[in-house]
Design a protein around this motif. Structure first.
Motif, PDB file in Angstrom:
ATOM      1  N   UNK A 101     -78.212  54.294  46.025  1.00  0.00           N
ATOM      2  CA  UNK A 101     -77.976  55.170  44.787  1.00  0.00           C
ATOM      3  C   UNK A 101     -76.548  54.533  44.104  1.00  0.00           C
ATOM      4  N   UNK A 102     -75.433  54.187  44.996  1.00  0.00           N
ATOM      5  CA  UNK A 102     -74.165  53.705  44.642  1.00  0.00           C
ATOM      6  C   UNK A 102     -74.581  52.353  44.106  1.00  0.00           C
ATOM      7  N   UNK A 103     -75.146  51.266  44.917  1.00  0.00           N
ATOM      8  CA  UNK A 103     -75.353  50.006  44.456  1.00  0.00           C
ATOM      9  C   UNK A 103     -76.127  49.991  42.986  1.00  0.00           C
ATOM     10  N   UNK A 104     -77.028  50.890  43.112  1.00  0.00           N
ATOM     11  CA  UNK A 104     -78.104  50.835  41.894  1.00  0.00           C
ATOM     12  C   UNK A 104     -77.242  51.153  40.376  1.00  0.00           C
ATOM     13  N   UNK A 105     -76.189  52.214  40.753  1.00  0.00           N
ATOM     14  CA  UNK A 105     -75.505  52.678  39.438  1.00  0.00           C
ATOM     15  C   UNK A 105     -74.562  51.379  39.330  1.00  0.00           C
ATOM     16  N   UNK A 106     -73.840  50.976  40.030  1.00  0.00           N
ATOM     17  CA  UNK A 106     -73.129  49.519  39.868  1.00  0.00           C
ATOM     18  C   UNK A 106     -74.224  48.461  39.371  1.00  0.00           C
ATOM     19  N   UNK A 107     -75.374  48.291  39.491  1.00  0.00           N
ATOM     20  CA  UNK A 107     -75.994  47.172  39.159  1.00  0.00           C
ATOM     21  C   UNK A 107     -76.505  47.532  37.544  1.00  0.00           C
ATOM     22  N   UNK A 108     -76.636  48.754  37.174  1.00  0.00           N
ATOM     23  CA  UNK A 108     -76.958  49.077  36.087  1.00  0.00           C
ATOM     24  C   UNK A 108     -75.761  48.882  35.097  1.00  0.00           C
ATOM     25  N   UNK A 109     -74.562  49.282  35.986  1.00  0.00           N
ATOM     26  CA  UNK A 109     -73.040  48.977  34.884  1.00  0.00           C
ATOM     27  C   UNK A 109     -72.854  47.624  34.857  1.00  0.00           C
ATOM     28  N   UNK A 110     -73.400  46.756  35.810  1.00  0.00           N
ATOM     29  CA  UNK A 110     -72.905  45.395  35.646  1.00  0.00           C
ATOM     30  C   UNK A 110     -73.971  44.499  34.914  1.00  0.00           C
ATOM     31  N   UNK A 111     -75.198  45.262  34.706  1.00  0.00           N
ATOM     32  CA  UNK A 111     -76.351  44.820  33.739  1.00  0.00           C
ATOM     33  C   UNK A 111     -75.819  45.160  32.675  1.00  0.00           C
ATOM     34  N   UNK A 112     -75.289  46.162  32.035  1.00  0.00           N
ATOM     35  CA  UNK A 112     -75.066  46.369  30.778  1.00  0.00           C
ATOM     36  C   UNK A 112     -73.831  45.439  30.269  1.00  0.00           C
ATOM     37  N   UNK A 113     -72.778  45.287  31.475  1.00  0.00           N
ATOM     38  CA  UNK A 113     -71.845  44.099  31.131  1.00  0.00           C
ATOM     39  C   UNK A 113     -72.496  42.677  30.616  1.00  0.00           C
ATOM     40  N   UNK A 114     -73.422  42.325  31.564  1.00  0.00           N
ATOM     41  CA  UNK A 114     -74.084  41.154  31.098  1.00  0.00           C
ATOM     42  C   UNK A 114     -74.732  41.166  30.208  1.00  0.00           C
ATOM     43  N   UNK A 115     -75.325  42.305  29.641  1.00  0.00           N
ATOM     44  CA  UNK A 115     -76.010  42.358  28.158  1.00  0.00           C
ATOM     45  C   UNK A 115     -74.995  42.275  27.228  1.00  0.00           C
ATOM     46  N   UNK A 116     -74.001  42.682  27.355  1.00  0.00           N
ATOM     47  CA  UNK A 116     -72.790  42.643  26.282  1.00  0.00           C
ATOM     48  C   UNK A 116     -72.266  41.038  26.025  1.00  0.00           C
ATOM     49  N   UNK A 117     -72.169  40.443  27.189  1.00  0.00           N
ATOM     50  CA  UNK A 117     -71.724  39.032  27.407  1.00  0.00           C
ATOM     51  C   UNK A 117     -72.904  38.271  26.752  1.00  0.00           C
ATOM     52  N   UNK A 118     -74.263  38.624  27.017  1.00  0.00           N
ATOM     53  CA  UNK A 118     -75.160  37.767  26.654  1.00  0.00           C
ATOM     54  C   UNK A 118     -75.348  37.933  24.990  1.00  0.00           C
TER      55      UNK A 118
END
Length: 171
Positions: A101-118
């Motif tokens: 659960x913790x890794x998944x929340x971090x993955x969604x956060x990191x994915x949102x950062x990746x999306x912004x950078x893209x």
């Protein structure tokens, strides 16, 4: 005139047959197969969940950046992938479900950062690598500024589905 056959000495009618070990002790009943080995490797399960989280974050961010919006179902997919991998590799330990659960929340956060950078790289501001790696602090500040209620809902969706996915993956 019928001839009687003497009973086998071991009590097992198959003892001494082809392929039998002559030095083996005879068993009066057939032996049950050995139980399947239990998976209870917390460290390996957490490591696999972490790897799945990084892969899922990249996919989540890449898709979100390409279409320039967030998709709730993608957060569900991130959570299910991370949780399922944790449960499948690590077993039934509850620590794995919490870690997933913790890794998944971090993955969604990191994915949102990746999306912004893209999105910024598509606008021609700079390359994705430059935006993401060289300006990570500014990127995180921009995420904080742009975050709304749905942003946190997506984080929670990823965590809840990872927790459930870890339970299903270990079954």
């Amino acid at each position: 005139m019928s001839q009687s056959v003497p009973p086998p000495q071991s009590g097992n009618p198959f003892a001494g047959g082809p392929g039998a070990d002559p030095g083996a002790q005879p068993h009066p009943y057939p032996q049950a197969p050995a139980p399947a080995p239990t998976r209870n490797n917390i460290a390996l399960g957490l490591l696999a969940a972490f790897g799945a989280a990084l892969i899922a974050a990249g996919a989540y961010g890449g898709i979100g950046g390409a279409i320039e919006r967030e998709i709730g179902y993608a957060a569900v997919g991130v959570g299910l992938l991370v949780g399922f991998v944790a449960g499948k590799v690590g077993g039934r330990n509850p620590v794995l479900a919490v870690g997933a659960a913790a890794f998944s929340a971090g993955a969604v956060y990191l994915g949102q950062l990746v999306a912004i950078a893209v999105v910024f790289s598509k606008l021609g501001e700079a390359s994705f690598a430059e935006i993401f790696f060289e300006n990570f602090a500014e990127l995180a500040d921009l995420w904080k500024t742009a975050a709304d209620g749905m942003t946190y809902v997506f984080l929670a969706i990823g965590a809840v589905t990872a927790f459930a996915g870890a339970k299903k993956g270990s079954a």
